[in-house]
Design a protein around this motif. Structure first.
Motif, PDB file in Angstrom:
ATOM      1  N   UNK A 404      51.967  56.244 -40.987  1.00 53.31           N
ATOM      2  CA  UNK A 404      52.356  56.619 -39.625  1.00 53.31           C
ATOM      3  C   UNK A 404      53.861  56.739 -39.432  1.00 53.31           C
ATOM      4  N   UNK A 405      54.620  56.478 -40.459  1.00 57.50           N
ATOM      5  CA  UNK A 405      56.078  56.533 -40.317  1.00 57.50           C
ATOM      6  C   UNK A 405      56.541  57.972 -40.112  1.00 57.50           C
ATOM      7  N   UNK A 406      57.248  58.279 -38.991  1.00 63.50           N
ATOM      8  CA  UNK A 406      57.734  59.643 -38.784  1.00 63.50           C
ATOM      9  C   UNK A 406      58.902  59.967 -39.703  1.00 63.50           C
ATOM     10  N   UNK A 407      58.907  61.193 -40.243  1.00 64.39           N
ATOM     11  CA  UNK A 407      59.979  61.584 -41.169  1.00 64.39           C
ATOM     12  C   UNK A 407      60.646  62.892 -40.757  1.00 64.39           C
ATOM     13  N   UNK A 408      60.151  63.566 -39.718  1.00 59.20           N
ATOM     14  CA  UNK A 408      60.771  64.815 -39.310  1.00 59.20           C
ATOM     15  C   UNK A 408      60.079  65.432 -38.122  1.00 59.20           C
ATOM     16  N   UNK A 409      60.598  66.581 -37.681  1.00 64.17           N
ATOM     17  CA  UNK A 409      60.064  67.279 -36.514  1.00 64.17           C
ATOM     18  C   UNK A 409      60.018  68.777 -36.793  1.00 64.17           C
ATOM     19  N   UNK A 410      58.959  69.429 -36.334  1.00 65.54           N
ATOM     20  CA  UNK A 410      58.805  70.871 -36.481  1.00 65.54           C
ATOM     21  C   UNK A 410      58.498  71.485 -35.123  1.00 65.54           C
ATOM     22  N   UNK A 411      58.860  72.761 -34.957  1.00 63.11           N
ATOM     23  CA  UNK A 411      58.662  73.417 -33.665  1.00 63.11           C
ATOM     24  C   UNK A 411      57.339  74.159 -33.575  1.00 63.11           C
ATOM     25  N   UNK A 412      56.618  74.264 -34.675  1.00 64.73           N
ATOM     26  CA  UNK A 412      55.331  74.953 -34.700  1.00 64.73           C
ATOM     27  C   UNK A 412      54.652  74.738 -36.032  1.00 64.73           C
ATOM     28  N   UNK A 413      53.431  75.232 -36.148  1.00 67.89           N
ATOM     29  CA  UNK A 413      52.715  75.110 -37.417  1.00 67.89           C
ATOM     30  C   UNK A 413      53.512  75.787 -38.534  1.00 67.89           C
ATOM     31  N   UNK A 454      48.282  71.448 -48.273  1.00 70.37           N
ATOM     32  CA  UNK A 454      47.891  71.537 -46.864  1.00 70.37           C
ATOM     33  C   UNK A 454      49.067  72.092 -46.079  1.00 70.37           C
ATOM     34  N   UNK A 455      48.790  72.539 -44.867  1.00 76.42           N
ATOM     35  CA  UNK A 455      49.838  73.008 -43.971  1.00 76.42           C
ATOM     36  C   UNK A 455      50.400  71.845 -43.166  1.00 76.42           C
ATOM     37  N   UNK A 456      51.566  72.045 -42.565  1.00 78.20           N
ATOM     38  CA  UNK A 456      52.094  71.107 -41.575  1.00 78.20           C
ATOM     39  C   UNK A 456      51.721  71.637 -40.197  1.00 78.20           C
ATOM     40  N   UNK A 457      51.031  70.829 -39.411  1.00 75.85           N
ATOM     41  CA  UNK A 457      50.571  71.273 -38.099  1.00 75.85           C
ATOM     42  C   UNK A 457      51.378  70.621 -36.987  1.00 75.85           C
ATOM     43  N   UNK A 458      51.604  71.394 -35.930  1.00 75.15           N
ATOM     44  CA  UNK A 458      52.421  70.933 -34.814  1.00 75.15           C
ATOM     45  C   UNK A 458      51.661  69.973 -33.903  1.00 75.15           C
ATOM     46  N   UNK A 459      50.393  70.272 -33.633  1.00 76.45           N
ATOM     47  CA  UNK A 459      49.636  69.487 -32.658  1.00 76.45           C
ATOM     48  C   UNK A 459      49.507  68.042 -33.097  1.00 76.45           C
ATOM     49  N   UNK A 474      53.087  64.613 -44.871  1.00 74.27           N
ATOM     50  CA  UNK A 474      53.867  65.113 -45.999  1.00 74.27           C
ATOM     51  C   UNK A 474      53.183  64.773 -47.317  1.00 74.27           C
ATOM     52  N   UNK A 475      52.583  63.601 -47.418  1.00 73.00           N
ATOM     53  CA  UNK A 475      51.856  63.202 -48.616  1.00 73.00           C
ATOM     54  C   UNK A 475      50.689  64.152 -48.865  1.00 73.00           C
ATOM     55  N   UNK A 476      49.991  64.547 -47.799  1.00 78.97           N
ATOM     56  CA  UNK A 476      48.881  65.472 -47.936  1.00 78.97           C
ATOM     57  C   UNK A 476      49.352  66.818 -48.461  1.00 78.97           C
ATOM     58  N   UNK A 580      61.092  62.057 -56.808  1.00 75.38           N
ATOM     59  CA  UNK A 580      59.833  62.791 -56.725  1.00 75.38           C
ATOM     60  C   UNK A 580      59.912  63.825 -55.610  1.00 75.38           C
ATOM     61  N   UNK A 581      59.037  64.829 -55.705  1.00 75.46           N
ATOM     62  CA  UNK A 581      59.125  65.969 -54.789  1.00 75.46           C
ATOM     63  C   UNK A 581      58.828  65.588 -53.343  1.00 75.46           C
ATOM     64  N   UNK A 582      57.979  64.582 -53.146  1.00 71.71           N
ATOM     65  CA  UNK A 582      57.701  64.134 -51.783  1.00 71.71           C
ATOM     66  C   UNK A 582      58.944  63.508 -51.155  1.00 71.71           C
ATOM     67  N   UNK A 583      59.684  62.741 -51.942  1.00 68.75           N
ATOM     68  CA  UNK A 583      60.933  62.155 -51.436  1.00 68.75           C
ATOM     69  C   UNK A 583      61.928  63.258 -51.084  1.00 68.75           C
ATOM     70  N   UNK A 584      61.966  64.317 -51.888  1.00 68.03           N
ATOM     71  CA  UNK A 584      62.867  65.435 -51.602  1.00 68.03           C
ATOM     72  C   UNK A 584      62.499  66.104 -50.280  1.00 68.03           C
ATOM     73  N   UNK A 585      61.198  66.273 -50.034  1.00 64.74           N
ATOM     74  CA  UNK A 585      60.757  66.870 -48.771  1.00 64.74           C
ATOM     75  C   UNK A 585      61.097  65.961 -47.596  1.00 64.74           C
ATOM     76  N   UNK A 586      60.857  64.667 -47.775  1.00 62.90           N
ATOM     77  CA  UNK A 586      61.178  63.717 -46.706  1.00 62.90           C
ATOM     78  C   UNK A 586      62.673  63.740 -46.392  1.00 62.90           C
ATOM     79  N   UNK A 587      63.497  63.714 -47.423  1.00 63.11           N
ATOM     80  CA  UNK A 587      64.950  63.740 -47.214  1.00 63.11           C
ATOM     81  C   UNK A 587      65.378  64.995 -46.459  1.00 63.11           C
ATOM     82  N   UNK A 588      64.776  66.114 -46.800  1.00 63.67           N
ATOM     83  CA  UNK A 588      65.142  67.380 -46.164  1.00 63.67           C
ATOM     84  C   UNK A 588      64.728  67.396 -44.691  1.00 63.67           C
ATOM     85  N   UNK A 589      63.507  66.967 -44.412  1.00 62.84           N
ATOM     86  CA  UNK A 589      63.035  66.944 -43.026  1.00 62.84           C
ATOM     87  C   UNK A 589      63.871  65.995 -42.177  1.00 62.84           C
ATOM     88  N   UNK A 590      64.174  64.827 -42.720  1.00 64.98           N
ATOM     89  CA  UNK A 590      64.950  63.832 -41.974  1.00 64.98           C
ATOM     90  C   UNK A 590      66.363  64.336 -41.701  1.00 64.98           C
TER      91      UNK A 590
END
Length: 611
Positions: A404-413, A454-459, A474-476, A580-590
């Motif tokens: 449940x830890x938030x790592x970033x924000x997106x404006x849409x799917x 999987x996709x990242x969904x806004x809802x 992000x893990x998914x 790892x690639x998940x950490x790279x994605x988390x760092x970028x989103x944050x």
């Protein structure tokens, strides 16, 4: 040798524990030890047949309908998948189509249990990839939750898929036989008991012993009815799994292996045979209820499974397939010209297939002219199965502090669909950014589309709010724990790697690499083979790629090993391994998003497509 009586199951569990203890005392459970313990070909269900009802005292007639329920490529999707991963396309009576929400094991359990009612002769089988590339709820616990769910679903037998080898033969042995994880230990106060069903791996051999890693086949029995199941995965598994995952194993031809064991089953008097094949095809329509056998329907299905189906022995009566995540129920003539049913139930638990096999007690064979089959949607308008709800709740409680830890924000799917996808661009940009923290001279990043799950969904869902990306989401998206690797390539090698997207192993089913910002080129689909990548269109930051120059490229470790049919990407030099690639994605989103300034979906306009 799975059985349904409690006493027999208890005996099996004791035997499996003894085998594990002996293997531990010897130092390590090797693939060879696993094969020796498996006693290939000896397993069968007892006369009650997988626990689906009890024998009755009447005298059976000559013909007996046997229900075969099947599904494939669950990939640990216990909760309802989101976005396009949680929908199927359905043809309406007027010829239009619509998307239907589907999936989730709470609903799958209800649908399977309803389907079994009134069918005393019922078998449930799977076509592989039950685990691996799983969402956090299952992947965080090395897919123990999924195996528990499959036990609860009443799965009788499954082929292995390529993802069953993501963590290697020893971990696959643990999923089959049980026991705590060798490094993480036990997650609850009860030891993981393993699968109640056999995994079949007829064409996966221990390179030392030359014997199957797991049982090659299994026989279901009930009141004189016997149906044999042979399980194989695609021969090309080593090309799409990390080298460590398939170390010490060899993967043999699917057709030759199935035909070999079909003969062996025939010699044992088992004449009704189903092949569980983790290899698939591509239907002419994406709608699950498309009738590929209707007049004028086109070519039905194409791809590897078509060739396999045309060459598998006529002794095999039906093929349950998977791997391509497609939905189809087709007939393809066997080598004798007799129609044979070939099925696939898409992926992620969104569909299940219900096939009626009419068993002839006089011959012991299936009356093929009476075979009926259809895919059914796992709709979410039925009651949830309480035991599955409890299972999800148990594991969700354990996963929540991490997931449940938030790592970033997106404006849409931000979707993963398309030749070039918005999410693919985002991930490539994240890996480029991470690469530049290791080496500021990093030029570009390439991401394989199959690694985006999987996709990242806004809802909002669960504990998150609209637009919030949690660690679980992000893990998914990236569950493989690949590292971000930097390597040097010449411009000529970079051009060759791009051409390998549409040539060699990838010619029939192209794998289009997702590219970081600054790399552009044209993909001309009116051409054939490697020429579909227009060489003189390849540019980096507006400048033509120089074949003689050196470029620093970020990829994940799977691609850096030449995976997914990209041998040139395995020839890089000056390696540097990052996080790892998940950490790279988390760092970028944050670093690049906030609640007031979320990331917009990328435009996916780096590759120009000519059709």
């Amino acid at each position: 040798m799975p059985a349904t009586s409690p006493a027999h199951q208890q005996h099996l569990r004791r035997r499996r524990r003894t085998n594990r203890l002996l293997a531990t005392a010897a130092g390590v459970l090797t693939a060879g030890a696993l094969a020796a313990a498996a006693l290939p070909g000896s397993a069968s269900a007892d006369e009650n047949g997988g626990g689906k009802g009890k024998p009755h005292g009447h005298h059976p007639g000559r013909y007996q309908d046997v229900q075969l329920l099947s599904f494939n490529d669950l990939h640990g999707n216990l909760e309802p998948p989101t976005g396009s991963s949680g929908r199927v396309n359905e043809i309406q009576p007027d010829g239009t189509t619509k998307d239907v929400d589907a999936g989730g094991v709470e609903y799958l359990a209800t649908h399977l249990r309803e389907a079994r009612k009134g069918n005393r002769y019922s078998i449930t089988a799977a076509g592989g990839d039950m685990v691996g590339a799983s969402p956090l709820l299952s992947g965080l616990f090395h897919d123990e939750p999924t195996v528990e769910a499959l036990n609860g679903l009443g799965l009788d037998v499954s082929s292995v898929g390529n993802h069953e080898f993501d963590e290697g033969a020893q971990e696959l042995a643990r999923l089959q036989n049980g026991g705590c994880h060798p490094t993480d230990g036990c997650y609850t106060d009860k030891e993981f008991k393993g699968a109640d069903f056999p995994y079949l791996a007829a064409n996966v051999l221990d390179e030392k012993t030359k014997k199957p890693l797991l049982e090659p086949y299994w026989v279901w029995k009930k009141q004189g009815v016997r149906v044999g199941f042979i399980g194989v995965t695609l021969e090309g598994t080593p090309n799409i799994v990390s080298a460590e995952g398939v170390k010490g194993l060899s993967f043999k031809d699917e057709v030759e292996t199935i035909n070999k064991y079909a003969k062996e089953l025939q010699r044992q008097g088992v004449k009704s045979i189903v092949a569980l094949i983790h290899e698939g095809g591509f239907p002419a329509s994406s709608s699950y209820n498309y009738d590929c056998d209707s007049p004028g329907a086109g070519d039905g299905i194409s791809g590897p499974i078509a060739d396999i189906a045309e060459n598998v022995s006529p002794q095999v009566d039906a093929l349950v397939t998977g791997h391509t995540h497609a939905a189809y129920v087709c007939t393809i003539p066997d080598p004798a010209g007799k129609p044979r049913t070939v099925t696939s139930a898409a992926s992620f638990g969104r569909l299940y297939t219900d096939t009626t096999l009419t068993y002839d007690r006089a011959t012991g064979d299936i009356a093929r002219t009476a075979v009926k089959s259809a895919n059914h949607v796992v709709t979410r308008d039925v009651p949830k199965a309480p035991d599955m709800t409890a299972l999800i709740g148990k594991w969700s409680t354990l996963a929540a502090p991490i997931g449940n830890r938030p790592i970033g924000h997106i404006s849409g799917d931000i979707g993963r669909d398309g030749t070039e996808s918005p999410l693919g661009d985002l991930i490539a940009d994240a890996q480029l950014a991470h690469g530049r923290t290791l080496d500021p001279e990093t030029d570009l990043a390439l991401m394989n589309p199959g690694g985006i799950r999987a996709s990242l969904t806004y809802a909002a869902s669960g504990a998150e709010g609209d637009g919030v990306v949690t660690f679980a989401e992000a893990f998914t998206v990236q569950p493989f724990a690949n590292t971000v690797n930097l390597q040097d390539f010449t411009g000529a090698q970079l051009i060759q790697a791009l051409k390998e997207q549409v040539s060699g192993p990838n010619q029939a089913a192209p794998k289009i690499l997702q590219v970081s910002d600054g790399l552009t080129y044209t993909l001309d689909l009116t051409r054939t083979g490697a020429d579909r990548v227009v060489t003189d269109s390849i540019r980096l930051n507006g400048e033509p790629v120089d074949p003689a120059a050196t470029y620093r490229v970020a990829t994940n470790s799977f691609l850096a090993g030449g995976g997914d049919g990209f041998p040139t990407l395995g020839e890089g030099t000056n390696d540097l391994v990052g996080a790892d690639d998940l950490a790279a994605l988390e760092q970028y989103l944050t670093a690049n998003s906030s609640a007031t300034d979320p990331i917009d979906p990328p435009k996916a306009d780096r590759i120009t497509i000519v059709r």
